[in-house]
Design a protein around this motif. Structure first.
Motif, PDB file in Angstrom:
ATOM      1  N   TYR A   1      14.071 -17.951  -1.702  1.00 38.32           N
ATOM      2  CA  TYR A   1      13.057 -18.715  -2.431  1.00 38.32           C
ATOM      3  C   TYR A   1      12.100 -19.413  -1.478  1.00 38.32           C
ATOM      4  O   TYR A   1      12.430 -19.712  -0.327  1.00 38.32           O
ATOM      5  CB  TYR A   1      13.720 -19.761  -3.328  1.00 38.32           C
ATOM      6  CG  TYR A   1      14.476 -19.175  -4.489  1.00 38.32           C
ATOM      7  CD1 TYR A   1      13.804 -18.427  -5.460  1.00 38.32           C
ATOM      8  CD2 TYR A   1      15.842 -19.357  -4.619  1.00 38.32           C
ATOM      9  CE1 TYR A   1      14.497 -17.875  -6.533  1.00 38.32           C
ATOM     10  CE2 TYR A   1      16.547 -18.817  -5.685  1.00 38.32           C
ATOM     11  CZ  TYR A   1      15.857 -18.076  -6.636  1.00 38.32           C
ATOM     12  OH  TYR A   1      16.537 -17.531  -7.692  1.00 38.32           O
ATOM     13  N   HIS A   2      10.896 -19.681  -1.973  1.00 39.23           N
ATOM     14  CA  HIS A   2       9.879 -20.405  -1.213  1.00 39.23           C
ATOM     15  C   HIS A   2      10.213 -21.900  -1.228  1.00 39.23           C
ATOM     16  O   HIS A   2      10.613 -22.426  -2.265  1.00 39.23           O
ATOM     17  CB  HIS A   2       8.515 -20.161  -1.860  1.00 39.23           C
ATOM     18  CG  HIS A   2       7.366 -20.567  -0.989  1.00 39.23           C
ATOM     19  ND1 HIS A   2       7.071 -21.877  -0.713  1.00 39.23           N
ATOM     20  CD2 HIS A   2       6.464 -19.821  -0.308  1.00 39.23           C
ATOM     21  CE1 HIS A   2       6.009 -21.916   0.089  1.00 39.23           C
ATOM     22  NE2 HIS A   2       5.629 -20.687   0.353  1.00 39.23           N
TER      23      HIS A   2
ATOM     24  N   TYR B   1       8.757 -23.789  -4.049  1.00 38.55           N
ATOM     25  CA  TYR B   1       9.510 -23.580  -5.287  1.00 38.55           C
ATOM     26  C   TYR B   1      10.760 -24.460  -5.292  1.00 38.55           C
ATOM     27  O   TYR B   1      11.102 -25.062  -6.323  1.00 38.55           O
ATOM     28  CB  TYR B   1       9.880 -22.094  -5.410  1.00 38.55           C
ATOM     29  CG  TYR B   1      10.925 -21.800  -6.469  1.00 38.55           C
ATOM     30  CD1 TYR B   1      10.570 -21.624  -7.800  1.00 38.55           C
ATOM     31  CD2 TYR B   1      12.271 -21.705  -6.125  1.00 38.55           C
ATOM     32  CE1 TYR B   1      11.530 -21.371  -8.770  1.00 38.55           C
ATOM     33  CE2 TYR B   1      13.248 -21.453  -7.078  1.00 38.55           C
ATOM     34  CZ  TYR B   1      12.867 -21.290  -8.408  1.00 38.55           C
ATOM     35  OH  TYR B   1      13.819 -21.040  -9.353  1.00 38.55           O
TER      36      TYR B   1
ATOM     37  N   GLY C   1       8.292 -15.069  -3.602  1.00 39.33           N
ATOM     38  CA  GLY C   1       8.059 -13.784  -4.238  1.00 39.33           C
ATOM     39  C   GLY C   1       6.937 -12.991  -3.596  1.00 39.33           C
ATOM     40  O   GLY C   1       7.065 -11.785  -3.365  1.00 39.33           O
TER      41      GLY C   1
HETATM   42  N1  URA Z   1       8.477 -17.322  -7.595  1.00 41.71           N
HETATM   43  C1  URA Z   1       8.031 -17.097  -6.353  1.00 41.71           C
HETATM   44  O1  URA Z   1       7.012 -16.447  -6.147  1.00 41.71           O
HETATM   45  N2  URA Z   1       8.717 -17.586  -5.315  1.00 41.71           N
HETATM   46  C2  URA Z   1       9.853 -18.294  -5.473  1.00 41.71           C
HETATM   47  O2  URA Z   1      10.432 -18.700  -4.469  1.00 41.71           O
HETATM   48  C3  URA Z   1      10.309 -18.501  -6.779  1.00 41.71           C
HETATM   49  C4  URA Z   1       9.607 -18.026  -7.827  1.00 41.71           C
END
Ligand code: URA
Ligand code: URA
Length: 226
Positions: free
Chosen positions: A198-199, A202, A166
């Motif tokens: 997505y990260h 995460y 995010g």
């Molecule tokens: N929130 C984030 O900032 N990154 C993600 O990948 C998922 C939720």
């Protein structure tokens, strides 16, 4: 969803392809190398090193005075594909390299599963210094550090950017929308197509969303290869 399994399959396919290309080379059949100019890569590498030097002098933020190491980037200065994360964590700060912890291991697996070599892409972050205790970057830190990232991307001049998480996606796209709303389609950063997903940190906590990231990065792979 198992990136390791897909990565292993991609590795064996690329081994087969490499053997065939070697055969084609030996028999004189291959005229087209498809390679980029080493001179251009060298020039970009030098420009990045110069920019890294400038960044290492920066003490505008408190975290610039607290860091162990500046974390500038890793990979190919002439990459077609650039991944941008959020900020260095503990291991990155220690080693001076982005994405070397657990999230980084998953990112590397995702890259190999896409059919790319980790050394062919470039990996960086929004922030070059570690926020203490891994807190979120402040808006002021993001704005200050963005000048380095803009220059970095201008030098590399990739064909596509993948923003992971995010913070990276919102910062690069100047939006408040959630990663859930941004992921899965191409946006634009300074005229360069940008995919948000997505990260990996995460995904380690929410493995059921790995299949969405796999969908997202396959769009990048198809964009680059088709
Ligand atoms: N929130 C984030 O900032 N990154 C993600 O990948 C998922 C939720
Ligand atoms: N998370 C990030 O966003 N960047 C890193 O370099 C490591 C973890």
């Amino acid at each position: 969803m198992d990136f390791e399994k897909i990565a292993n399959e991609a590795l064996s396919v690329s081994r087969i392809l490499r053997n065939r290309l070697d055969l084609a080379d030996k028999s004189g059949l291959r005229h087209f190398t498809g390679g980029k100019s080493p001179a251009q890569a060298r020039k970009k590498g030098e420009a990045l090193a110069e920019l890294q030097n400038q960044a290492s002098e920066c003490r505008k933020c408190e975290i610039g005075r607290q860091r162990t190491n500046l974390v500038f980037g890793r990979g190919n200065p002439d990459a077609d594909l650039v991944f941008i994360g959020e900020a260095p964590g503990y291991h990155e700060d220690r080693q001076g390299l982005p994405f070397v912890g657990r999230a980084g291991q998953l990112l590397d697996k995702i890259i190999v599963a896409m059919g790319f070599d980790v050394k062919d892409v470039y990996i960086g972050n929004i922030l070059k210094c570690r926020p203490e205790g891994n807190r979120n970057p402040s808006p002021q830190e993001i704005v200050r550090c963005m000048a380095f990232l803009e220059k970095q991307i201008e030098i590399i001049s990739p064909k596509v950017i993948c923003a992971v998480g995010g913070i990276a996606s919102k910062s690069l796209l100047s939006t408040q929308k959630s990663i859930g709303a941004l992921r899965g389609r191409f946006h634009e950063f300074r005229g360069i197509p940008l995919m948000a997903t997505y990260h990996p940190a995460y995904l380690l906590r929410n493995p059921s969303d790995k299949k969405k990231t796999w969908e997202d990065v396959q769009k990048i792979r198809d964009f680059l290869l088709l």
